[in-house]
Design a protein around this motif. Sequence first.
Motif, PDB file in Angstrom:
ATOM      1  N   GLU A  29      42.011  50.207  57.045  1.00  0.00           N
ATOM      2  CA  GLU A  29      40.616  49.808  56.883  1.00  0.00           C
ATOM      3  C   GLU A  29      39.966  49.503  58.222  1.00  0.00           C
ATOM      4  OE1 GLU A  29      41.793  47.114  53.014  1.00  0.00           O
ATOM      5  OE2 GLU A  29      39.866  46.761  53.998  1.00  0.00           O
TER       6      GLU A  29
ATOM      7  N   CYS B 279      38.034  53.283  54.776  1.00  0.00           N
ATOM      8  CA  CYS B 279      39.445  53.206  54.420  1.00  0.00           C
ATOM      9  C   CYS B 279      40.002  54.619  54.453  1.00  0.00           C
ATOM     10  CB  CYS B 279      39.615  52.593  53.041  1.00  0.00           C
ATOM     11  SG  CYS B 279      41.327  52.464  52.494  1.00  0.00           S
TER      12      CYS B 279
ATOM     13  N   TRP C  54      37.369  49.438  45.960  1.00  0.00           N
ATOM     14  CA  TRP C  54      37.220  48.316  46.883  1.00  0.00           C
ATOM     15  C   TRP C  54      37.263  47.018  46.090  1.00  0.00           C
ATOM     16  CZ3 TRP C  54      37.282  48.721  52.092  1.00  0.00           C
ATOM     17  CH2 TRP C  54      37.071  49.988  52.649  1.00  0.00           C
TER      18      TRP C  54
ATOM     19  N   ARG D  39      37.468  42.547  46.637  1.00  0.00           N
ATOM     20  CA  ARG D  39      37.279  41.472  47.600  1.00  0.00           C
ATOM     21  C   ARG D  39      37.936  40.201  47.059  1.00  0.00           C
ATOM     22  NH1 ARG D  39      30.759  40.781  47.142  1.00  0.00           N
ATOM     23  NH2 ARG D  39      30.688  39.780  45.089  1.00  0.00           N
TER      24      ARG D  39
ATOM     25  N   VAL E 151      29.871  53.054  46.864  1.00  0.00           N
ATOM     26  CA  VAL E 151      31.185  53.607  47.216  1.00  0.00           C
ATOM     27  C   VAL E 151      31.049  55.115  47.344  1.00  0.00           C
ATOM     28  CG1 VAL E 151      33.599  53.858  46.524  1.00  0.00           C
ATOM     29  CG2 VAL E 151      32.370  51.759  45.968  1.00  0.00           C
TER      30      VAL E 151
ATOM     31  N   LEU F 204      32.587  51.941  51.811  1.00  0.00           N
ATOM     32  CA  LEU F 204      31.793  50.979  51.052  1.00  0.00           C
ATOM     33  C   LEU F 204      30.592  50.619  51.913  1.00  0.00           C
ATOM     34  CD1 LEU F 204      31.527  49.167  48.522  1.00  0.00           C
ATOM     35  CD2 LEU F 204      32.686  47.363  49.826  1.00  0.00           C
TER      36      LEU F 204
ATOM     37  N   TYR G 155      37.923  42.077  52.183  1.00  0.00           N
ATOM     38  CA  TYR G 155      37.749  43.292  51.402  1.00  0.00           C
ATOM     39  C   TYR G 155      38.968  44.196  51.563  1.00  0.00           C
ATOM     40  CZ  TYR G 155      32.940  42.133  50.324  1.00  0.00           C
ATOM     41  OH  TYR G 155      31.809  41.514  49.827  1.00  0.00           O
TER      42      TYR G 155
ATOM     43  N   CYS H  93      40.805  47.927  50.276  1.00  0.00           N
ATOM     44  CA  CYS H  93      40.691  49.194  49.572  1.00  0.00           C
ATOM     45  C   CYS H  93      41.988  49.424  48.789  1.00  0.00           C
ATOM     46  CB  CYS H  93      40.414  50.346  50.522  1.00  0.00           C
ATOM     47  SG  CYS H  93      41.619  50.594  51.841  1.00  0.00           S
TER      48      CYS H  93
END
Length: 116
Positions: free
Chosen positions: A6, A22, A36, A38, A69, A80, A93, A95
């Motif tokens: 990432e 990513c 994605w 978080r 996305v 993202l 965050y 991926c």
Amino acid sequence: QVQLVESGGGWVQAGGSLRLSCAASRSAFPFNAMAWYRQVLGAERELVGVIYIDGSTNYADSVKGRFRVSRNKSRDAAYLQMSDLKAEDTGVYYCNFKTRIGGDYWGQGTQVTVSS
């Protein structure tokens, strides 16, 4: 073993934008879903957005209309795009790419901090 790397996190003022990337090292199978997530301290990881192999997408209600996305043509990288960022978007965050044969891969995480 597939590795996801990432990039793109950082600090931004509320109302600003950031783009996370990513990239997958390699995969013998296509990714059915590129997502994605978080996570904020003390909370579970939550889905932010996902793009499926057919190109359809899905988003958390909290980010609809602000986040997008996407993926590259070779389908080995996902992005993202985050706009109109809010303080509550702050978090790490991650991926996550999945293959149809059960492959489930995570990136290392990138910190996004939105200052109000």
